[in-house]
Write a protein that holds these residues in place. Structure first.
Motif, short mmCIF file in Angstrom:
data_model
loop_
_atom_site.label_atom_id
_atom_site.label_comp_id
_atom_site.label_asym_id
_atom_site.label_seq_id
_atom_site.Cartn_x
_atom_site.Cartn_y
_atom_site.Cartn_z
N PHE A 193 0.83 -1.21 0.00
CA PHE A 193 0.00 0.00 0.00
C PHE A 193 0.86 1.26 0.00
O PHE A 193 0.59 2.20 -0.76
CB PHE A 193 -0.92 0.01 1.22
CG PHE A 193 -1.79 1.24 1.30
CD1 PHE A 193 -3.00 1.29 0.63
CD2 PHE A 193 -1.38 2.35 2.03
CE1 PHE A 193 -3.80 2.43 0.69
CE2 PHE A 193 -2.18 3.49 2.09
CZ PHE A 193 -3.39 3.53 1.42
N MET A 194 1.88 1.29 0.85
CA MET A 194 2.68 2.51 0.95
C MET A 194 3.43 2.83 -0.34
O MET A 194 3.34 3.97 -0.83
CB MET A 194 3.66 2.40 2.13
CG MET A 194 4.42 3.70 2.40
SD MET A 194 3.32 5.14 2.62
CE MET A 194 2.49 4.69 4.14
N PRO A 195 4.18 1.87 -0.94
CA PRO A 195 4.80 2.22 -2.22
C PRO A 195 3.77 2.51 -3.30
O PRO A 195 4.03 3.31 -4.20
CB PRO A 195 5.64 0.98 -2.56
CG PRO A 195 5.07 -0.12 -1.75
CD PRO A 195 4.57 0.53 -0.49
N SER A 196 2.60 1.86 -3.22
CA SER A 196 1.55 2.13 -4.19
C SER A 196 1.06 3.56 -4.07
O SER A 196 0.89 4.27 -5.07
CB SER A 196 0.38 1.15 -3.98
OG SER A 196 -0.63 1.37 -4.95
N PHE A 197 0.86 4.02 -2.81
CA PHE A 197 0.41 5.39 -2.59
C PHE A 197 1.50 6.39 -2.99
O PHE A 197 1.23 7.38 -3.67
CB PHE A 197 0.04 5.59 -1.13
CG PHE A 197 -0.13 7.03 -0.73
CD1 PHE A 197 -1.09 7.82 -1.35
CD2 PHE A 197 0.68 7.60 0.23
CE1 PHE A 197 -1.24 9.16 -0.99
CE2 PHE A 197 0.53 8.93 0.59
CZ PHE A 197 -0.42 9.71 -0.02
N LEU A 198 2.74 6.12 -2.57
CA LEU A 198 3.84 7.02 -2.91
C LEU A 198 4.04 7.09 -4.42
O LEU A 198 4.26 8.16 -4.98
CB LEU A 198 5.14 6.56 -2.23
CG LEU A 198 5.18 6.67 -0.70
CD1 LEU A 198 6.47 6.07 -0.17
CD2 LEU A 198 5.04 8.12 -0.26
N ARG A 199 3.93 5.93 -5.05
CA ARG A 199 4.12 5.90 -6.49
C ARG A 199 2.99 6.61 -7.22
O ARG A 199 3.22 7.45 -8.09
CB ARG A 199 4.22 4.45 -6.97
CG ARG A 199 4.60 4.31 -8.44
CD ARG A 199 3.40 4.09 -9.33
NE ARG A 199 3.78 4.08 -10.73
CZ ARG A 199 2.93 3.95 -11.73
NH1 ARG A 199 1.65 3.80 -11.47
NH2 ARG A 199 3.34 3.96 -12.99
N LEU A 200 1.75 6.27 -6.85
CA LEU A 200 0.61 6.87 -7.54
C LEU A 200 0.50 8.36 -7.24
O LEU A 200 0.20 9.16 -8.13
CB LEU A 200 -0.68 6.15 -7.14
CG LEU A 200 -1.92 6.43 -8.00
CD1 LEU A 200 -1.61 6.16 -9.48
CD2 LEU A 200 -3.07 5.55 -7.55
#
Length: 295
Positions: free
Chosen positions: A259-266
């Motif tokens: 979730f965290m890399p997904s949020f940071l990435r998106l």
């Protein structure tokens, strides 16, 4: 027309199309390591069971990136970049660039689904490259982007290149709704109430908010999509079977892995893409206006 300000000139469909594709590629170049870390975290529990690769343990976004750099080298963070750029040019140009001109089509969703299906092979190859881990003897699942296309088609049939198409269509429908509409609405509200002017801080705020909303809503489908795309023939019967297997073996928390890399990435992808897109549109519109009315 000669006295009209560039901001008053409506960008043409061609300007939006080219600008969106270019901006999306730039955003991918900047944020690709985060996307790769997201994929590794999303498949971690599964890969340990299927491949027995329990020696590689990723913890958090920065821990994942550090581990990959240490064990596979910095270039591993950009595995699948070529396929990722191909996907952006074949999909993001239409999805984002023609959004304003085709809002009525977006309400039906048919054209979005067709665009996802058209770009599906590039997404499959991108995910598999990001997921592959260098073996002890230095070998890899795929040696190049072209080799990946050929190997998948040979070993799994042409249908293998469209593996996970339905969950990908679902995921992109959610992303489109949350990302584009949220960005559009927040930006309009900011400008309507004069909270900010139409400049970088406004675009940054709208893009960051759109990225958060999209991650919260789309994460479960994104994890299923990633695992199903990366799966070998016969591993899962369907995307629903993949989701049920995750739930049974790893619990509900598995749907929010990465979730965290997904949020940071998106979030960062949205910021880079939308800010770049706005600047490219303005620059190309100025150039177009100057070309048509040089004096």
């Amino acid at each position: 027309m000669a006295g009209m300000k560039p901001k008053d000139v409506v960008p043409s469909a061609a300007v939006k199309f080219f600008g969106a594709g270019t901006a999306a590629c730039i955003a991918d170049l900047v944020t690709f390591p985060l996307d790769t870390a997201k994929v590794r975290l999303q498949i971690q529990g599964e890969s340990q069971k299927v491949e027995g690769s329990s020696t590689t343990k990723y913890r958090g976004v920065f821990g994942t990136i550090t581990t990959m750099v240490r064990t596979e080298g910095p270039r591993s963070l950009y595995n699948g970049l070529v396929a990722g750029l191909q996907r952006q040019m074949s999909f993001a140009s239409v999805r984002i660039g023609l959004y304003d001109s085709m809002k009525q089509f977006y309400t039906r969703g048919t054209e979005r689904a067709m665009a996802v299906a058209f770009a599906q092979p590039t997404d499959v190859v991108k995910v598999r490259f990001q997921a592959q881990i260098r073996l002890a003897d230095g070998g890899r699942r795929y040696n190049s982007t072209l080799d990946a296309y050929k190997t998948i088609a040979r070993d799994e049939g042409v249908r293998g290149l469209w593996r996970g198409c339905m969950p990908n269509i679902t995921r992109n429908a959610i992303v489109n709704c949350a990302e584009l509409v949220t960005y559009d609405l927040i930006k309009e509200i900011i400008l309507k109430y004069n909270l900010m002017t139409d400049n970088l801080p406004c675009h940054f705020t709208a893009a960051f908010s759109a990225g958060f909303c999209t991650t919260v809503v789309a994460s479960p489908v994104d994890v299923v999509k990633t695992r199903f795309m990366n799966s070998r023939t016969g591993q899962y019967n369907s995307a629903i079977n993949c989701a049920l297997t995750m739930l049974r073996n790893e619990g509900p928390a598995a749907f929010y892995k990465g979730f965290m890399p997904s949020f940071l990435r998106l979030g960062s992808w949205n910021i880079v893409m939308f800010v770049t897109y706005e600047q490219i549109k303005r620059g190309m519109t100025r150039a177009q206006q100057y070309w048509e009315s040089p004096f």
